[in-house]
Design an enzyme around this catalytic site. Sequence first.
Site, PDB file in Angstrom:
ATOM      1  N   LYS A 272      -1.476  -1.568  -4.034  1.00 19.28           N
ATOM      2  CA  LYS A 272      -2.408  -0.185  -4.230  1.00 19.28           C
ATOM      3  C   LYS A 272      -1.533   1.005  -4.289  1.00 19.28           C
ATOM      4  O   LYS A 272      -1.022   1.169  -3.359  1.00 19.28           O
ATOM      5  CB  LYS A 272      -3.448  -0.202  -3.046  1.00 19.28           C
ATOM      6  CG  LYS A 272      -4.162   0.966  -2.999  1.00 19.28           C
ATOM      7  CD  LYS A 272      -5.094   1.167  -1.681  1.00 19.28           C
ATOM      8  CE  LYS A 272      -5.891   2.714  -1.989  1.00 19.28           C
ATOM      9  NZ  LYS A 272      -6.532   2.885  -0.508  1.00 19.28           N
TER      10      LYS A 272
ATOM     11  N   TYR B  64       0.781  -1.132  -0.055  1.00 24.49           N
ATOM     12  CA  TYR B  64      -0.076   0.037   0.031  1.00 24.49           C
ATOM     13  C   TYR B  64       0.697   1.307  -0.135  1.00 24.49           C
ATOM     14  O   TYR B  64       1.634   1.594   0.973  1.00 24.49           O
ATOM     15  CB  TYR B  64      -0.852  -0.120   1.233  1.00 24.49           C
ATOM     16  CG  TYR B  64      -2.073   1.060   1.399  1.00 24.49           C
ATOM     17  CD1 TYR B  64      -2.074   2.077   0.418  1.00 24.49           C
ATOM     18  CD2 TYR B  64      -2.664   1.353   2.654  1.00 24.49           C
ATOM     19  CE1 TYR B  64      -3.033   3.086   0.576  1.00 24.49           C
ATOM     20  CE2 TYR B  64      -3.531   2.167   2.674  1.00 24.49           C
ATOM     21  CZ  TYR B  64      -3.817   3.083   1.811  1.00 24.49           C
ATOM     22  OH  TYR B  64      -4.602   4.098   1.835  1.00 24.49           O
TER      23      TYR B  64
END
Length: 312
Positions: free
Chosen positions: A168, A139
Amino acid sequence: MTDAPQFEGSYTVAVTPFTDDASAVDTDRLKAFLDWQLETGVLGIIMLGTTGEFITLSREERRTVVETTVQHIDGRIPVLIGTMNASTAIAVEQSVEAAEAGADGLMILPPYYYTPTDDEIYRYYEAITDAVSVPIMLYNNPVTSNVDMSAALVARLAKAFPNVSYIKESSQSIPRVGEVLELAGDDIVVYAGEQLVDSYALGARGYVNPYGNYIPRASAGMYRLLSEGRVDEARHIDSLIHTFDAIIAEGHPTYGHQCYSKELARRAGYPVGPVRAPLTTFAQLGAEGEEKIERILKVTAEIDDYAVQIGL
């Protein structure tokens, strides 16, 4: 990439439902919220991310959220859990607990606050991958973590650790999607953290977004539209999202998506309680919040109408 479950499509990074006084996790509200996600075609759910206020939950509350979500979803869609922490030891513990509870994958920020070096980040993920075998979604969100993982570092992690197979990408640099894929190749799948249409054009194969908390059918459908070549329709929804995003972003940044996501979910018929301190609650916004929410609701209603019109 591992032979573990394969993730693709638009995933809701979900709020954590609390009681009305925010003193506890409300499991009944959580189950109702999850049912809504399933009914509207959401393809995956991510709990305890930034939108889920993960920093404010106790260890026991984390267990409650993870176990309730995994058991209630019961394999119908993938469940990913945010297990990041500034402490490597705690991140490892939380990752093991989530994996043992049945999570399909983990979403993990690099260690925040310390502004770690690339080698420190590498050792952090190394410790986690030594402890769990489920897929890990990196992330990258420098706005909140104060760490921007370069494409080179992402490729290094993906090549070194087979279960580091997703990211992400929320650096706010759309070209980064292409840079990551150029260096990491088939070792990683990129999930857009914003601007899905442009990211998809560069090779993103998923979307992690907070919009599923209040417009789940449209947010889930955007990736489907792109995969079917219906780019103009997806871009129209994306442009409307940018319109209300700009409204949310006005003013103090700490009462952004968490606060409005929860209020908009309530307005959609799924009360999930307020945000926890230090975030500003919707009630504390007073007239400002009411004025903004009315503007946002006009846009979300337009999105919902359009989603029905185009058959989502």
